[in-house]
Scaffold this motif. Sequence first.
Motif, short mmCIF file in Angstrom:
data_model
loop_
_atom_site.label_atom_id
_atom_site.label_comp_id
_atom_site.label_asym_id
_atom_site.label_seq_id
_atom_site.Cartn_x
_atom_site.Cartn_y
_atom_site.Cartn_z
N THR A 1 -9.80 -7.94 8.07
CA THR A 1 -9.84 -8.95 7.00
C THR A 1 -9.68 -8.32 5.62
N LEU A 2 -9.81 -6.99 5.53
CA LEU A 2 -9.69 -6.30 4.25
C LEU A 2 -8.22 -6.04 3.92
N ARG A 3 -7.96 -5.72 2.66
CA ARG A 3 -6.61 -5.41 2.22
C ARG A 3 -6.61 -4.07 1.49
N ALA A 4 -5.53 -3.32 1.67
CA ALA A 4 -5.42 -1.97 1.10
C ALA A 4 -5.14 -2.02 -0.40
N ARG A 5 -5.60 -0.98 -1.09
CA ARG A 5 -5.26 -0.84 -2.51
C ARG A 5 -5.00 0.63 -2.83
N GLU A 6 -4.32 0.84 -3.95
CA GLU A 6 -3.95 2.18 -4.40
C GLU A 6 -5.19 3.02 -4.71
N ARG A 7 -5.23 4.25 -4.20
CA ARG A 7 -6.38 5.13 -4.40
C ARG A 7 -6.37 5.81 -5.76
N LEU A 8 -5.17 5.99 -6.35
CA LEU A 8 -5.04 6.70 -7.63
C LEU A 8 -4.32 5.80 -8.65
N PRO A 9 -4.90 4.66 -9.01
CA PRO A 9 -4.18 3.71 -9.86
C PRO A 9 -3.85 4.24 -11.25
N ALA A 10 -4.66 5.15 -11.79
CA ALA A 10 -4.37 5.69 -13.12
C ALA A 10 -3.08 6.50 -13.12
N TYR A 11 -2.79 7.15 -12.01
CA TYR A 11 -1.57 7.94 -11.89
C TYR A 11 -0.41 7.11 -11.33
N ARG A 12 -0.74 6.06 -10.59
CA ARG A 12 0.30 5.32 -9.85
C ARG A 12 0.19 3.81 -10.05
N PRO A 13 0.37 3.36 -11.28
CA PRO A 13 0.29 1.91 -11.52
C PRO A 13 1.37 1.13 -10.79
N GLY A 14 2.53 1.75 -10.57
CA GLY A 14 3.58 1.06 -9.83
C GLY A 14 3.17 0.76 -8.41
N SER A 15 2.48 1.70 -7.79
CA SER A 15 1.96 1.47 -6.44
C SER A 15 0.83 0.45 -6.46
N ALA A 16 -0.01 0.52 -7.49
CA ALA A 16 -1.13 -0.42 -7.59
C ALA A 16 -0.66 -1.87 -7.70
N ALA A 17 0.58 -2.08 -8.12
CA ALA A 17 1.12 -3.45 -8.18
C ALA A 17 1.21 -4.07 -6.79
N TYR A 18 1.13 -3.25 -5.74
CA TYR A 18 1.19 -3.75 -4.37
C TYR A 18 -0.20 -3.87 -3.73
N ASP A 19 -1.24 -3.76 -4.55
CA ASP A 19 -2.61 -3.88 -4.03
C ASP A 19 -2.84 -5.22 -3.35
N ARG A 20 -3.73 -5.17 -2.37
CA ARG A 20 -4.26 -6.37 -1.71
C ARG A 20 -3.20 -7.19 -0.99
#
Length: 343
Positions: free
Chosen positions: A113-132
């Motif tokens: 039921t959980l969703r993945a999120r970026e572990r290093l958002p400060a370095y990888r904001p582009g990846s963090a856009a795909y969170d959850r």
Amino acid sequence: MIRFILCGLVLLTGTPALAQPLIIAHRGASGERPEHTRAAYELAIEQGADVIEPDLVQTRDGVFVDRHENEIGGTTDVGDRPEFAGRRTTKTIDGVETTGWFTEDFTLAELKTLRARERLPAYRPGSAAYDRQEPILTFEEVVAIAREASARTGRTIAVAPELKHPTYFADIGLPMEDGFVAELERLDLTGAEAPIIIQCFEVGPLERLAKRIDAPLAQLVAAKGGPADRADVTYAQMITPEGLKAIAAYADWVAPEMTLVLPRDAQGRTTAPTTLVADAHAEGLTVVVWTLRAENAFLPVERRRGDDPAAHGDMTGYAASFAAAGVDALFSDFPALARTTAP
């Protein structure tokens, strides 16, 4: 001699490095998508990765799931889920006190039921856009991704699972080895030519697996400390010629932290290669280094571009320096950049 067949190539342990090192996508294309997700793995394969890596921990009901650590507060949205607030706790993992939410306190159904999120958002904001956007994967699901891609592309995509903290899991009543061997048997991944490389920082699990399966095994080696299950040996001792001989008795690969091959001086600049690659090859071991990342914060000084720690430097040139040093394979968060390396 172990044969590992991949992408039409036969890599023999102990042979000279390939003209182009194999590229192992570290948790997928984890520099561009949240790690250990289908999106990260599929992007890595599209970018030319030869191997995709899942880190394996266990659920309360003994299922192998794909997370960097058994603590999942930093890689999922569990902290935003009020129904799981009471599961937050503090545990000691391999001697380190850690507070958060742990996979062994959840069933697979709950984790799904959980969703993945970026572990290093400060370095990888582009990846963090795909969170959850994506759920936690099981090991079986990662193998299916590799097999589906192999059929689609016509090239063999291997998997490189890492067993995380097996002594800890055994101590809490979730021994990994029997369940993992059963899973490998069910997935037909126990043979010497199976498209798999099984990794661990501990020694005992690999020694025991070597007696039960023929699949390639890789001893991970960090720049500091020693295996959690062996108080009598350090990683520094394990990469001496004598230590490498001992590793070769049970493993086919040695996987050192990258600075053990190309050290850095006090100013953070790369110095001359050590003898580790040559010493390992002399013992018949294949060498893979970890982990190449593109951000300045993770690169040696001479490869950085500008002052922003999150900006990309010259990772491709850095990867090429490892190819020139003779390594057989590279772990990277950025498979497309690593793929362009040449000695």
